[in-house]
Design a protein around this motif. Structure first.
Motif, mmCIF file in Angstrom:
data_model
loop_
_atom_site.group_PDB
_atom_site.id
_atom_site.type_symbol
_atom_site.label_atom_id
_atom_site.label_comp_id
_atom_site.label_asym_id
_atom_site.label_seq_id
_atom_site.Cartn_x
_atom_site.Cartn_y
_atom_site.Cartn_z
ATOM 1 N N GLU A 33 0.829 -1.209 0.000
ATOM 2 C CA GLU A 33 0.000 0.000 0.000
ATOM 3 C C GLU A 33 0.865 1.262 0.000
ATOM 4 O OE1 GLU A 33 -3.971 1.834 2.101
ATOM 5 O OE2 GLU A 33 -3.243 -0.139 2.709
ATOM 6 N N LYS A 34 1.941 1.238 0.767
ATOM 7 C CA LYS A 34 2.838 2.397 0.797
ATOM 8 C C LYS A 34 3.464 2.618 -0.578
ATOM 9 C CE LYS A 34 6.663 4.499 3.282
ATOM 10 N NZ LYS A 34 7.561 4.418 4.437
ATOM 11 N N LEU A 35 3.899 1.538 -1.225
ATOM 12 C CA LEU A 35 4.478 1.663 -2.559
ATOM 13 C C LEU A 35 3.462 2.238 -3.536
ATOM 14 C CD1 LEU A 35 6.406 -1.723 -2.697
ATOM 15 C CD2 LEU A 35 7.447 0.555 -2.681
ATOM 16 N N ALA A 36 2.252 1.699 -3.507
ATOM 17 C CA ALA A 36 1.208 2.153 -4.432
ATOM 18 C C ALA A 36 0.897 3.637 -4.243
ATOM 19 C CB ALA A 36 -0.051 1.309 -4.251
ATOM 20 N N SER A 37 1.066 4.136 -3.032
ATOM 21 C CA SER A 37 0.744 5.543 -2.758
ATOM 22 C C SER A 37 1.653 6.507 -3.523
ATOM 23 C CB SER A 37 0.841 5.828 -1.251
ATOM 24 O OG SER A 37 2.198 5.859 -0.834
ATOM 25 N N PHE A 38 2.798 6.040 -3.999
ATOM 26 C CA PHE A 38 3.729 6.920 -4.706
ATOM 27 C C PHE A 38 3.233 7.321 -6.093
ATOM 28 C CE2 PHE A 38 6.554 5.483 -1.381
ATOM 29 C CZ PHE A 38 7.231 6.647 -1.070
ATOM 30 N N ILE A 39 2.131 6.740 -6.531
ATOM 31 C CA ILE A 39 1.563 7.171 -7.815
ATOM 32 C C ILE A 39 1.143 8.644 -7.748
ATOM 33 C CG2 ILE A 39 -0.819 6.438 -7.388
ATOM 34 C CD1 ILE A 39 -0.809 5.505 -10.395
ATOM 35 N N LYS A 61 -4.613 -2.223 -3.498
ATOM 36 C CA LYS A 61 -4.077 -0.932 -3.944
ATOM 37 C C LYS A 61 -2.986 -1.118 -5.002
ATOM 38 C CE LYS A 61 -6.115 2.341 -1.538
ATOM 39 N NZ LYS A 61 -7.084 3.187 -2.183
ATOM 40 N N ALA A 62 -2.188 -2.160 -4.868
ATOM 41 C CA ALA A 62 -1.145 -2.435 -5.858
ATOM 42 C C ALA A 62 -1.781 -2.754 -7.208
ATOM 43 C CB ALA A 62 -0.254 -3.585 -5.397
ATOM 44 N N ILE A 63 -2.818 -3.569 -7.202
ATOM 45 C CA ILE A 63 -3.514 -3.941 -8.437
ATOM 46 C C ILE A 63 -4.186 -2.708 -9.049
ATOM 47 C CG2 ILE A 63 -5.369 -5.356 -9.428
ATOM 48 C CD1 ILE A 63 -2.852 -6.953 -8.532
ATOM 49 N N GLU A 64 -4.861 -1.912 -8.225
ATOM 50 C CA GLU A 64 -5.515 -0.703 -8.726
ATOM 51 C C GLU A 64 -4.496 0.258 -9.349
ATOM 52 O OE1 GLU A 64 -7.545 0.789 -5.277
ATOM 53 O OE2 GLU A 64 -9.215 -0.623 -5.509
#
Length: 190
Positions: A33-39, A61-64
């Motif tokens: 989730e933290k990684l995905a937030s960098f978008i 969140k990664a998939i989204e």
């Protein structure tokens, strides 16, 4: 992993990008989730790193985020996101299949090919029309053969040999194992 997590808080975008790539090799799901937030940084290099990294994560969140990156205007980002979701991720949802289906119309053949294979791996019946369409188009890579291996169909037989015979000799040599794999998969219908 502890150190990589600390690097994600760095102020330098190059450091953050490198840490995201490194997480792609560590596959530590608690950071998905933290990684995905960098978008939200809306950075070309960060988005490309996310596209490379997130396919190993099953977190929602990664998939989204990958689905969003599959629409990115940058070819490398879009291509990596499609590849990661198509071939690396084993998650199968209607949203993923719809995103892959949408990328069948991508102007870049690599993105289209990854989407084709991703649909076949997920046994999505919409892949059949795309494969039949590809039999009438120029050859752009082994994805068509790999998709046939994953989801063979009787209707492909009538086009297969003509299509293979239309390929350049170098392509036939380079993709011999893919071609033969598809030929073997179609034998179940003969």
């Amino acid at each position: 992993v502890y150190l990589l997590n600390k690097l994600l808080n760095d102020k330098n975008e190059d450091v953050i990008t490198s840490a995201i790539y490194a997480f792609g090799h560590r596959q530590c799901s608690r950071y998905a989730e933290k990684l995905a937030s960098f978008i939200t940084l809306n950075s070309k290099q960060v988005n490309k790193a996310l596209a490379f990294t997130l396919g190993h994560y099953t977190h929602k969140k990664a998939i989204e985020t990958l689905i969003l990156l599959m629409k990115n205007k940058d070819f490398d980002t879009r291509n990596w996101a499609t590849f990661e979701l198509a071939q690396i991720s084993e998650v199968n949802t209607p949203k993923i299949c719809d995103a892959l289906f949408n990328n069948l119309s991508d102007k870049e053949f690599e993105v289209r090919g990854e989407a084709l294979l991703g649909l076949a791996l997920r046994k999505d019946v919409r892949v059949k029309a795309a494969i039949l369409e590809d039999f009438q188009a120029d050859f752009y890579g082994s994805w068509i053969f790999d998709a046939i291996i994953e989801m063979p169909d009787r209707e492909y037989i009538q086009y297969f040999d003509t299509y293979v015979n239309s390929l350049h000799e170098d392509d036939i040599k380079a993709f011999k194992s893919n071609i033969e794999g598809a030929r073997q998969a179609l034998k179940e219908f003969q």
